[in-house]
Design a protein around this motif. Sequence first.
Motif, PDB file in Angstrom:
ATOM      1  N   LYS A 219       0.819  -1.209   0.000  1.00  0.00           N
ATOM      2  CA  LYS A 219       0.000   0.000   0.000  1.00  0.00           C
ATOM      3  C   LYS A 219       0.855   1.262   0.000  1.00  0.00           C
ATOM      4  O   LYS A 219       0.451   2.294  -0.559  1.00  0.00           O
ATOM      5  N   LEU A 220       2.043   1.189   0.603  1.00  0.00           N
ATOM      6  CA  LEU A 220       2.928   2.351   0.590  1.00  0.00           C
ATOM      7  C   LEU A 220       3.440   2.613  -0.828  1.00  0.00           C
ATOM      8  O   LEU A 220       3.544   3.765  -1.256  1.00  0.00           O
ATOM      9  N   VAL A 221       3.743   1.548  -1.566  1.00  0.00           N
ATOM     10  CA  VAL A 221       4.168   1.710  -2.961  1.00  0.00           C
ATOM     11  C   VAL A 221       3.089   2.423  -3.760  1.00  0.00           C
ATOM     12  O   VAL A 221       3.357   3.384  -4.497  1.00  0.00           O
ATOM     13  N   THR A 222       1.860   1.965  -3.616  1.00  0.00           N
ATOM     14  CA  THR A 222       0.741   2.575  -4.338  1.00  0.00           C
ATOM     15  C   THR A 222       0.573   4.046  -3.955  1.00  0.00           C
ATOM     16  O   THR A 222       0.385   4.911  -4.817  1.00  0.00           O
ATOM     17  N   LEU A 223       0.661   4.321  -2.666  1.00  0.00           N
ATOM     18  CA  LEU A 223       0.479   5.697  -2.194  1.00  0.00           C
ATOM     19  C   LEU A 223       1.593   6.607  -2.704  1.00  0.00           C
ATOM     20  O   LEU A 223       1.341   7.737  -3.142  1.00  0.00           O
ATOM     21  N   LEU A 224       2.835   6.131  -2.667  1.00  0.00           N
ATOM     22  CA  LEU A 224       3.956   6.961  -3.119  1.00  0.00           C
ATOM     23  C   LEU A 224       3.917   7.200  -4.619  1.00  0.00           C
ATOM     24  O   LEU A 224       4.339   8.264  -5.098  1.00  0.00           O
ATOM     25  N   LEU A 246      11.455   1.261   4.999  1.00  0.00           N
ATOM     26  CA  LEU A 246      12.787   1.677   4.559  1.00  0.00           C
ATOM     27  C   LEU A 246      13.146   1.039   3.216  1.00  0.00           C
ATOM     28  O   LEU A 246      13.733   1.691   2.345  1.00  0.00           O
ATOM     29  N   GLN A 247      12.771  -0.230   3.059  1.00  0.00           N
ATOM     30  CA  GLN A 247      13.070  -0.905   1.801  1.00  0.00           C
ATOM     31  C   GLN A 247      12.302  -0.276   0.634  1.00  0.00           C
ATOM     32  O   GLN A 247      12.847  -0.090  -0.457  1.00  0.00           O
ATOM     33  N   THR A 248      11.053   0.062   0.874  1.00  0.00           N
ATOM     34  CA  THR A 248      10.239   0.698  -0.168  1.00  0.00           C
ATOM     35  C   THR A 248      10.814   2.053  -0.559  1.00  0.00           C
ATOM     36  O   THR A 248      10.951   2.375  -1.750  1.00  0.00           O
ATOM     37  N   LEU A 249      11.163   2.861   0.431  1.00  0.00           N
ATOM     38  CA  LEU A 249      11.742   4.176   0.142  1.00  0.00           C
ATOM     39  C   LEU A 249      13.074   4.037  -0.596  1.00  0.00           C
ATOM     40  O   LEU A 249      13.364   4.774  -1.543  1.00  0.00           O
ATOM     41  N   LYS A 250      13.880   3.072  -0.170  1.00  0.00           N
ATOM     42  CA  LYS A 250      15.173   2.856  -0.814  1.00  0.00           C
ATOM     43  C   LYS A 250      15.005   2.455  -2.275  1.00  0.00           C
ATOM     44  O   LYS A 250      15.705   2.958  -3.162  1.00  0.00           O
ATOM     45  N   ASP A 261      18.662  17.038   1.515  1.00  0.00           N
ATOM     46  CA  ASP A 261      17.486  17.486   0.780  1.00  0.00           C
ATOM     47  C   ASP A 261      16.621  16.277   0.432  1.00  0.00           C
ATOM     48  O   ASP A 261      17.134  15.236   0.018  1.00  0.00           O
ATOM     49  N   GLY A 262      15.318  16.426   0.607  1.00  0.00           N
ATOM     50  CA  GLY A 262      14.397  15.350   0.271  1.00  0.00           C
ATOM     51  C   GLY A 262      14.190  14.335   1.369  1.00  0.00           C
ATOM     52  O   GLY A 262      13.467  13.348   1.168  1.00  0.00           O
ATOM     53  N   HIS A 263      14.818  14.555   2.551  1.00  0.00           N
ATOM     54  CA  HIS A 263      14.612  13.615   3.654  1.00  0.00           C
ATOM     55  C   HIS A 263      13.156  13.593   4.080  1.00  0.00           C
ATOM     56  O   HIS A 263      12.533  14.641   4.287  1.00  0.00           O
ATOM     57  N   ILE A 264      12.597  12.398   4.195  1.00  0.00           N
ATOM     58  CA  ILE A 264      11.231  12.217   4.688  1.00  0.00           C
ATOM     59  C   ILE A 264      11.315  11.954   6.191  1.00  0.00           C
ATOM     60  O   ILE A 264      11.953  10.987   6.624  1.00  0.00           O
ATOM     61  N   ALA A 265      10.718  12.823   6.979  1.00  0.00           N
ATOM     62  CA  ALA A 265      10.740  12.661   8.435  1.00  0.00           C
ATOM     63  C   ALA A 265       9.894  11.453   8.814  1.00  0.00           C
ATOM     64  O   ALA A 265       8.753  11.315   8.361  1.00  0.00           O
ATOM     65  N   ILE A 266      10.456  10.579   9.639  1.00  0.00           N
ATOM     66  CA  ILE A 266       9.755   9.351  10.029  1.00  0.00           C
ATOM     67  C   ILE A 266       9.776   9.210  11.544  1.00  0.00           C
ATOM     68  O   ILE A 266      10.834   9.294  12.180  1.00  0.00           O
ATOM     69  N   VAL A 267       8.588   8.992  12.116  1.00  0.00           N
ATOM     70  CA  VAL A 267       8.449   8.690  13.542  1.00  0.00           C
ATOM     71  C   VAL A 267       7.801   7.327  13.653  1.00  0.00           C
ATOM     72  O   VAL A 267       6.821   7.030  12.964  1.00  0.00           O
ATOM     73  N   LYS A 281      21.583   6.161  12.080  1.00  0.00           N
ATOM     74  CA  LYS A 281      21.975   6.307  10.672  1.00  0.00           C
ATOM     75  C   LYS A 281      21.298   7.494   9.994  1.00  0.00           C
ATOM     76  O   LYS A 281      21.641   7.853   8.873  1.00  0.00           O
ATOM     77  N   GLY A 282      20.305   8.100  10.659  1.00  0.00           N
ATOM     78  CA  GLY A 282      19.584   9.210  10.064  1.00  0.00           C
ATOM     79  C   GLY A 282      18.475   8.777   9.121  1.00  0.00           C
ATOM     80  O   GLY A 282      17.895   9.600   8.415  1.00  0.00           O
ATOM     81  N   GLU A 283      18.145   7.463   9.127  1.00  0.00           N
ATOM     82  CA  GLU A 283      17.090   6.969   8.242  1.00  0.00           C
ATOM     83  C   GLU A 283      15.704   7.318   8.773  1.00  0.00           C
ATOM     84  O   GLU A 283      14.785   7.585   7.997  1.00  0.00           O
TER      85      GLU A 283
END
Length: 356
Positions: A219-224, A246-250, A261-267, A281-283
């Motif tokens: 679902k994250l792939v579809t949304l992105l 993380l794998q999907t974003l990578k 630049d372009g970092h997506i903030a993740i909590v 790692k800043g991921e």
Amino acid sequence: MPGTPARKQNRSRTARAVGAVAGATLLLAACGSTKDTGAAGADGGGSGRVGVILPLLTSPFWQSYNDYVPKMAESEGVDALKTVNSNSDPSQQITDINNQLNQGVKGLVVAPLDSAAIEAGLDQAERKGVPVVAVDVAPDQGKVAMVVRADNVAYGEKACDYLGKNVTSGKVVQIMGDLASVNGRDRSEAFRACVKKNFPKLEVLEIPAKWESDTAASKLVTLLNANPDIKGIYLQAGGVYLAPTLQTLKSKGMLKKAGQDGHIAIVSNDGIPQEYDAIRKGEIDATVSQPADLYAKYGMYYIRAAMEGKSFEPGPTDHDSTIVKLPSGILEDQLPAPLVTKDNVDDPKLWGNTVG
């Protein structure tokens, strides 16, 4: 920075009284607002075997909890049987409860998969006079001696507050848990309401993922694909959502480290070692540490207390938590759950820094 209850939800239910024995004063010392019902259980005391039922073992969080159970049972003087894994199946969990009751356990510590479905198992335990402590998830109905949990409303609010202060405007995603669980509902509703009230320039997109990593990934792939301009993500369970996110974003070239630049903030939520490594790692930027160690410790503490005929009342405890009443009349010990960022990720007191 402990997770203070965001609100006092009213729920009060006394534990099933099953006998008062010598040694109860040791238990009383660990938590205030207790009383002794003076009732005697079928075995005439507070001893006996305890069944421990897990919701799943595919998450590092629950693997850690599972590892803590025998250690905490020993430290709390509880004769715990080998844990049983319900494998993410609510109907199997009811079967597991019945199987444990048929083995003659005198107490049960259960992490419910479904807040409504668990009532059938709780009713079976009550009919047999066996007290139950619920861990992590509160049932909607049914009799339990105590719910051992953190304030899940605060989880959603902390994630909202962090993202809102670090993403000035744009789209943020919350990858939600199972909405059949009060945890999924509390986190989702709190995040949504907090963004609407405090950060109106953010647009919330939602992925119902039911604590399933494959569902979250697809679902994250579809949304992105439809929204490549995402600025932030809230993972309601790092144990199942961190790796696929993380794998999907990578794979899409969207995994940028904090400060780039372009970092997506993740909590995230959970406080597992993998999240801490990702923060270093800043991921990802932050997580809420859900106390796997304390869930095991106080699950054992409260089941022993219930088997000895003890019950509890709302109020502060001496272990940095607060017992509150929930709407159905059940008591919940809301344990502290601190926000972890790069500033405190190496704190040796965090349980995620004490496991391999």
